[in-house]
Design a protein around this motif. Structure first.
Motif, short mmCIF file in Angstrom:
data_model
loop_
_atom_site.label_atom_id
_atom_site.label_comp_id
_atom_site.label_asym_id
_atom_site.label_seq_id
_atom_site.Cartn_x
_atom_site.Cartn_y
_atom_site.Cartn_z
N ASP A 1 -7.86 -14.74 5.43
CA ASP A 1 -6.50 -15.05 4.96
C ASP A 1 -5.50 -14.97 6.10
OD1 ASP A 1 -7.49 -15.41 2.42
OD2 ASP A 1 -6.78 -13.48 1.65
N TRP A 2 -5.59 -13.92 6.93
CA TRP A 2 -4.70 -13.78 8.07
C TRP A 2 -4.87 -14.95 9.02
CZ3 TRP A 2 -5.17 -13.65 13.29
CH2 TRP A 2 -4.05 -13.24 14.02
N SER A 3 -6.12 -15.33 9.28
CA SER A 3 -6.40 -16.46 10.18
C SER A 3 -5.78 -17.75 9.67
CB SER A 3 -7.91 -16.64 10.34
OG SER A 3 -8.49 -15.50 10.89
N LEU A 4 -5.92 -18.00 8.38
CA LEU A 4 -5.34 -19.21 7.80
C LEU A 4 -3.82 -19.19 7.86
CD1 LEU A 4 -7.69 -19.67 4.71
CD2 LEU A 4 -7.66 -21.02 6.82
N ASP A 5 -3.23 -18.03 7.61
CA ASP A 5 -1.77 -17.91 7.63
C ASP A 5 -1.19 -18.10 9.03
OD1 ASP A 5 -1.78 -17.40 4.92
OD2 ASP A 5 -1.47 -15.22 5.13
N HIS A 6 -1.95 -17.76 10.07
CA HIS A 6 -1.42 -17.76 11.43
C HIS A 6 -2.03 -18.80 12.36
CE1 HIS A 6 -0.34 -13.79 9.84
NE2 HIS A 6 0.74 -13.94 10.60
N TYR B 1 -14.26 -7.51 1.47
CA TYR B 1 -12.81 -7.48 1.25
C TYR B 1 -12.08 -7.54 2.59
CZ TYR B 1 -14.16 -6.28 -3.47
OH TYR B 1 -14.73 -6.30 -4.71
N LEU B 2 -12.62 -6.84 3.58
CA LEU B 2 -12.01 -6.89 4.92
C LEU B 2 -12.14 -8.28 5.52
CD1 LEU B 2 -13.43 -3.54 6.34
CD2 LEU B 2 -11.10 -4.00 5.53
N ILE B 3 -13.30 -8.89 5.33
CA ILE B 3 -13.51 -10.24 5.86
C ILE B 3 -12.56 -11.22 5.19
CG2 ILE B 3 -15.17 -12.15 5.98
CD1 ILE B 3 -17.35 -9.96 6.32
N LYS B 4 -12.35 -11.06 3.89
CA LYS B 4 -11.41 -11.93 3.16
C LYS B 4 -10.01 -11.77 3.73
CE LYS B 4 -9.87 -14.22 -0.62
NZ LYS B 4 -8.65 -14.86 -0.16
N GLN B 5 -9.60 -10.55 4.03
CA GLN B 5 -8.27 -10.33 4.62
C GLN B 5 -8.17 -10.99 5.98
OE1 GLN B 5 -7.99 -6.04 4.45
NE2 GLN B 5 -6.59 -6.17 2.70
N LEU B 6 -9.23 -10.90 6.78
CA LEU B 6 -9.24 -11.53 8.09
C LEU B 6 -9.15 -13.05 7.97
CD1 LEU B 6 -9.50 -11.32 11.15
CD2 LEU B 6 -11.99 -11.31 10.85
#
Length: 134
Positions: free
Chosen positions: A112-117, A105-110
């Motif tokens: 997602d953040w990477s894709l967004d930024h 779940y943490l990796i998924k958040q990372l």
């Protein structure tokens, strides 16, 4: 956070959201997440149990030595389990433990953040490189 501490606190304006001014006990865990191969191995094992050679094919660029080293460290940390089947030759299968699955779940958040930024980061890098040639 101490045992029994359940209140959510909001930092005062100007205070950091997260601080480890003193050794806060997360450095060794962060080191595991920050190494080159851990996230790749965990992502592949999130899809289900894998044999060593299968993992080696799926994790592009990892050497046999580094995959072995990474799997041993993940097993030691309780994130991966290793099951040996009594066949000739012995077959070994790796899978995520419950703790390992919770890390996905943490990796998924990372991710997602990477894709967004990623566009903003690319622009910032280009601007910095233009000011600092060479």
């Amino acid at each position: 956070m101490s045992e029994g501490h359940t209140d959510v606190t909001t930092p005062a304006p100007g205070e950091p959201v997260v601080s480890c001014a003193e050794e806060c006990g997360v450095r060794d865990v962060q080191d595991r997440l920050g190494d080159r191969w851990t996230v790749h191995v965990v992502v592949e094992l999130a899809a289900g149990p894998r044999r060593f050679r299968e993992l080696q094919r799926l994790v592009d660029g990892v050497s046999q030595r580094m995959l072995t080293f990474t799997l041993r460290r993940l097993e030691r940390d309780g994130l991966v389990s290793r099951q040996v089947f009594p066949t000739t030759p012995p077959q070994v299968q790796y899978s995520l433990t419950e703790t390992g699955h919770s890390m996905t779940y943490l990796i998924k958040q990372l991710v997602d953040w990477s894709l967004d930024h990623r566009s903003a980061i690319a622009r910032s890098r280009e601007a910095w490189d233009a000011k600092h040639p060479g």
